[in-house]
Design a protein around this motif. Structure first.
Motif, PDB file in Angstrom:
ATOM      1  N   LYS A 132       0.723  -1.277  -0.203  1.00 44.49           N
ATOM      2  CA  LYS A 132      -0.013   0.057   0.026  1.00 44.49           C
ATOM      3  C   LYS A 132       0.947   1.102  -0.089  1.00 44.49           C
ATOM      4  CE  LYS A 132      -4.010  -2.029   2.166  1.00 44.49           C
ATOM      5  NZ  LYS A 132      -4.624  -2.518   3.459  1.00 44.49           N
ATOM      6  N   ASN A 133       2.472   1.256  -0.135  1.00 45.52           N
ATOM      7  CA  ASN A 133       3.077   2.354  -0.155  1.00 45.52           C
ATOM      8  C   ASN A 133       2.758   3.295  -1.199  1.00 45.52           C
ATOM      9  OD1 ASN A 133       5.216   3.935  -0.291  1.00 45.52           O
ATOM     10  ND2 ASN A 133       6.424   2.745   1.042  1.00 45.52           N
ATOM     11  N   ARG A 134       2.488   4.493  -0.979  1.00 41.18           N
ATOM     12  CA  ARG A 134       2.303   5.255  -2.128  1.00 41.18           C
ATOM     13  C   ARG A 134       3.424   5.670  -3.246  1.00 41.18           C
ATOM     14  NH1 ARG A 134      -2.454   6.006  -3.775  1.00 41.18           N
ATOM     15  NH2 ARG A 134      -1.622   7.867  -4.672  1.00 41.18           N
ATOM     16  N   PHE A 135       4.718   5.420  -2.566  1.00 30.17           N
ATOM     17  CA  PHE A 135       5.648   5.405  -3.430  1.00 30.17           C
ATOM     18  C   PHE A 135       5.978   3.853  -3.973  1.00 30.17           C
ATOM     19  CE2 PHE A 135       7.902   9.550  -2.478  1.00 30.17           C
ATOM     20  CZ  PHE A 135       8.350   9.767  -3.728  1.00 30.17           C
ATOM     21  N   ALA A 157       9.533   5.598   3.169  1.00 35.56           N
ATOM     22  CA  ALA A 157       8.500   6.118   4.334  1.00 35.56           C
ATOM     23  C   ALA A 157       7.663   7.144   4.058  1.00 35.56           C
ATOM     24  CB  ALA A 157       9.702   6.813   5.578  1.00 35.56           C
ATOM     25  N   ASP A 175       8.923  -1.189   8.879  1.00 42.13           N
ATOM     26  CA  ASP A 175       8.945  -0.355   7.292  1.00 42.13           C
ATOM     27  C   ASP A 175       8.288  -1.051   6.532  1.00 42.13           C
ATOM     28  OD1 ASP A 175      10.813   2.005   7.094  1.00 42.13           O
ATOM     29  OD2 ASP A 175      11.841   0.749   8.715  1.00 42.13           O
ATOM     30  N   THR A 176       7.410  -0.566   5.525  1.00 42.91           N
ATOM     31  CA  THR A 176       6.511  -1.140   4.748  1.00 42.91           C
ATOM     32  C   THR A 176       7.194  -0.581   3.244  1.00 42.91           C
ATOM     33  OG1 THR A 176       4.438  -0.546   5.816  1.00 42.91           O
ATOM     34  CG2 THR A 176       4.359  -1.091   3.458  1.00 42.91           C
ATOM     35  N   ASP A 194      -3.561   8.664   1.939  1.00 41.04           N
ATOM     36  CA  ASP A 194      -3.995   7.849   0.951  1.00 41.04           C
ATOM     37  C   ASP A 194      -3.875   8.648  -0.387  1.00 41.04           C
ATOM     38  OD1 ASP A 194      -4.284   6.022   2.894  1.00 41.04           O
ATOM     39  OD2 ASP A 194      -6.602   6.006   3.053  1.00 41.04           O
ATOM     40  N   ASP A 195      -4.290   9.934  -0.698  1.00 36.19           N
ATOM     41  CA  ASP A 195      -4.422  10.411  -1.646  1.00 36.19           C
ATOM     42  C   ASP A 195      -2.899  11.264  -2.348  1.00 36.19           C
ATOM     43  OD1 ASP A 195      -4.469  12.637  -0.196  1.00 36.19           O
ATOM     44  OD2 ASP A 195      -6.042  13.487  -0.985  1.00 36.19           O
ATOM     45  N   LEU A 196      -1.912  10.749  -1.567  1.00 33.11           N
ATOM     46  CA  LEU A 196      -0.671  11.597  -1.876  1.00 33.11           C
ATOM     47  C   LEU A 196      -0.271  11.151  -3.522  1.00 33.11           C
ATOM     48  CD1 LEU A 196       1.453  13.068  -0.389  1.00 33.11           C
ATOM     49  CD2 LEU A 196       2.919  11.092  -0.056  1.00 33.11           C
ATOM     50  N   ASP A 197       0.075  12.232  -4.086  1.00 35.37           N
ATOM     51  CA  ASP A 197       0.716  12.089  -5.418  1.00 35.37           C
ATOM     52  C   ASP A 197       1.888  12.356  -5.601  1.00 35.37           C
ATOM     53  OD1 ASP A 197       1.422  11.985  -8.163  1.00 35.37           O
ATOM     54  OD2 ASP A 197      -0.155  13.228  -8.753  1.00 35.37           O
ATOM     55  N   VAL A 198       2.876  11.165  -5.604  1.00 36.49           N
ATOM     56  CA  VAL A 198       4.298  11.190  -5.125  1.00 36.49           C
ATOM     57  C   VAL A 198       5.072  11.808  -6.393  1.00 36.49           C
ATOM     58  CG1 VAL A 198       4.214   9.179  -3.911  1.00 36.49           C
ATOM     59  CG2 VAL A 198       4.640   8.813  -6.311  1.00 36.49           C
ATOM     60  N   GLY A 200       5.956   7.371   1.382  1.00 38.73           N
ATOM     61  CA  GLY A 200       4.890   6.636   0.713  1.00 38.73           C
ATOM     62  C   GLY A 200       4.162   5.693   1.725  1.00 38.73           C
ATOM     63  N   TYR A 201       4.765   5.236   2.900  1.00 38.43           N
ATOM     64  CA  TYR A 201       3.712   4.620   3.828  1.00 38.43           C
ATOM     65  C   TYR A 201       3.288   5.172   4.972  1.00 38.43           C
ATOM     66  CZ  TYR A 201       7.870   3.608   6.826  1.00 38.43           C
ATOM     67  OH  TYR A 201       9.087   3.615   7.720  1.00 38.43           O
TER      68      TYR A 201
END
Lengths: 409, 409
Positions: free
Chosen positions: A53-56, B329, A229-230, B336-340, B331-332
């Motif tokens: 689920k990591n956004r990166f 880090a 850490d995820t 939820d709606d973070l646009d990296v 990213g997790y």
């Protein structure tokens, strides 16, 4: 030094009808190791997965999700170690797509029928040429008997390869399940820095397989943590080739579904626990059970607060029953209405605390004895409901720091 | 080895009119150190505080909160190190009350006019007899000039005493602010394993003081983290004796309130940063700034995700610009709606990542140069709003493990 983890034997791994694996040495991070794996799936194989689920999230995760949700059946997976292809922007996506396209061409599929996976260092460009150059070597190596070599090919800081097989009778026929996994640091649910691939020759409908993969992950890979850490790259894929010869299982009420689910879950739990036993620098394998909570969610919060506490982890490394640190972690787990006077804390079979403090019968020698074991269970009984959770973690040692300070992972 | 932390000098600490401090050696954990402190407050002193949110909060925290919310003015504080009196159930409460009662009798107050504080090992019974026996010694030692000795008396794993003074002109008169603090492990906001005591001779109304103590904590002690563990015993107390001679400040619109608030905040930030600089095993002092977020809350989530990551912390210990771990880090962190792809990551003045990956101009030599410094700033620009946060943390070294594996804290 992994904790009570015996390396698997090649002969214990059973081939899964409909699955072939090929390995090559692509020199992705350094020469001299087999770092490229392809898995070919027979026609009509069903596949489902869960991802970080990591956004990166890494480029291969994005591409794999796209291909999985597309209309074409998945026929191959390609996995590289040594480079995560994460934090690599659009060129990372292009590299992952290119890898799929070249493998697809080699095997006679469309690019969308291939799923890419990567693990290794973050934010370095994927050496895509080295990978594509060596795909023909891996394709030439394809064989149903390559599970053992595949388990080794996906290792990074792992010290022991992780693999296991089970057989179970479904609908009167013998069904095989074989899985491999990797991961030892950056391990935290949803998911760990881990890749897990489990294949079975059972026949399972696509819809049921998609819910099954989540059930299995929730009981296994989502219950382990090494350092909280995820990762950017985690993925767990469940493949069902349908070659065992029984009629497809279409819903969870099928009389043999529970038996199959249990066997697949056992394979996943074994792999997940192997990851913790091989946790970076681990010297203790710690089971944390939180019982009699109001909800599974609050049990999980408390279990992971304990599992993530550097103070708890270092005390276990020292075999020091400094158990107040566990109480402190319970206290900050974020359960606002928690009445700590109702909680019982056990270390192994020793009742340590109740009524908000140390129990009167407690003798430090007892917990000192438990602490000497490499396998320790912490039980927290909340006495406020019926929910229970169990998770697995390891301690925090000098070697964790050493591995992560010295290894560019 | 604290990071760029010069031990305070006795002569730099200014007495605060209306505050006396007395120290004694009670042998609470081991003989040979001054481990008992009392602080006496002049009549009409106002006091307000913030306490740990840990549900397993220590007995003295419970008792101090009760006494603070009672009708009688607070006239004294009693602080012991060597034992946290946490996880000690009802007998812990009794011990804390007994300590207050005996000190109150010595000084001629009611027990409810005394606040107790403890720090040290958890889940061991407080050696209350040793404390009460030595309270007369501490009382005989009471003097306005004992701040330096008091800063030393509250140390546990601290290697350097933490104290600072400031002066500021309020309403035409010079006002003094002096603070002391302790803490170096189990440090996390809300609060750290820390005790902080700041006194001023300014005159501030009780209501304003209660909001001021929160404002100050939110900009200082709640912005530091060493290991993410939230202690059972944290407390930060702000005392205003009103002896400086100006008319009381009753509301935040007073023309000199901001000046006073800034000076008190400076004292608190200095103490908070001293705690991080003296973090267990720290070799680097790391400032994390998260900018242009939608809300302060999301900036905090990202900042603390970075600050708590063992992988980020060990990379900084190794001076290894393995900056993908920072992206992971982010990213997790749970946005939820973070646009990296909109995020920019800076290490010091070096732009490391943008557009979801490493910037094309990036050269590892540049970040390698920044990594050599003992003081490093990480800047994360989210480019999705106007909120900003700054927090302070340290790295994770062999010595953190050593201190926490060997010290029964």
């Amino acid at each position: 030094m992994p904790v009570d983890l015996i390396p698997p034997l090649e002969k214990e791994l059973l081939p899964v009808c409909g699955v072939s694996l090929g390995i090559a040495e692509a020199g992705i991070k350094r020469p001299g190791r087999r770092d490229l794996l392809i898995i070919q799936l027979a026609e009509h194989t069903q596949i489902a997965g869960v991802f970080t689920k990591n956004r990166f999230c890494a480029a291969p995760v994005t591409v794999a999700k796209n291909h999985l949700s597309g209309p074409l059946p998945i026929r191959a997976l390609v996995v590289n170690t040594g480079n995560a292809n994460a934090g690599t922007g659009q060129s990372g996506i292009d590299h992952a797509e290119m890898t799929c396209a070249i493998l697809a061409k080699l095997l006679g599929y469309q690019p969308q029928q291939v799923l890419p996976f990567s693990t290794g260092v973050i934010m370095e460009p994927l050496p895509v040429a080295r990978i594509t150059e060596h795909l023909p070597v891996a394709a030439a190596d394809l064989s149903p008997d390559n599970w053992f070599a595949a388990a080794h090919a996906i290792m990074t800081t792992d010290t022991v390869a992780k693999s296991v097989s089970r057989q179970v009778v479904v609908d009167g026929v013998s069904v095989t399940i074989t899985g491999i996994a990797k991961g030892s640091g950056m391990i935290h649910p949803n998911m760990a820095t881990m890749l897990g691939f489990i294949a079975t020759d059972a026949a399972i409908s696509p819809t049921l397989l998609r819910s099954l993969v989540r059930m299995v992950a929730d009981c296994s890979f989502n219950r382990i943590t090494v350092d909280g850490d995820t990762s950017t790259n985690d993925a767990f894929m469940l493949m069902a080739t349908g070659r065992a010869g029984h009629a497809p299982i279409n819903d969870a009420n099928h009389p043999d579904f529970d038996r199959l689910r249990t066997a697949i879950t056992e394979v996943a739990v074994t792999l997940a626990q192997m990851i913790v036993r091989d946790g970076e620098g681990a010297t203790k394998f710690i089971t944390i059970q939180v019982e009699k909570g109001q909800t599974a969610e609050e049990c999980n919060k408390i279990a992971f607060a304990i599992a993530h506490s550097p103070l708890v982890k270092t005390a276990f490394f020292a075999s020091d029953p400094n158990l107040g640190r566990i109480l402190a972690a319970i206290g900050y787990a974020g359960i606002d209405d928690l009445d700590v006077t109702h909680i019982q804390l056990y270390l192994g079979d020793v009742l340590v605390a109740e009524n908000g403090g140390r129990t009167t019968s407690y003798r430090e020698e007892d917990s000192q004895r438990i602490m000497q074991s490499p396998e320790i269970t912490i039980r927290v009984v909340l006495n406020r409901g019926e929910a229970t959770t169990t998770i697995w973690t390891c301690d925090l040692s000098y070697d964790y720091v050493k591995i992560n300070a010295e290894y560019r992972s």
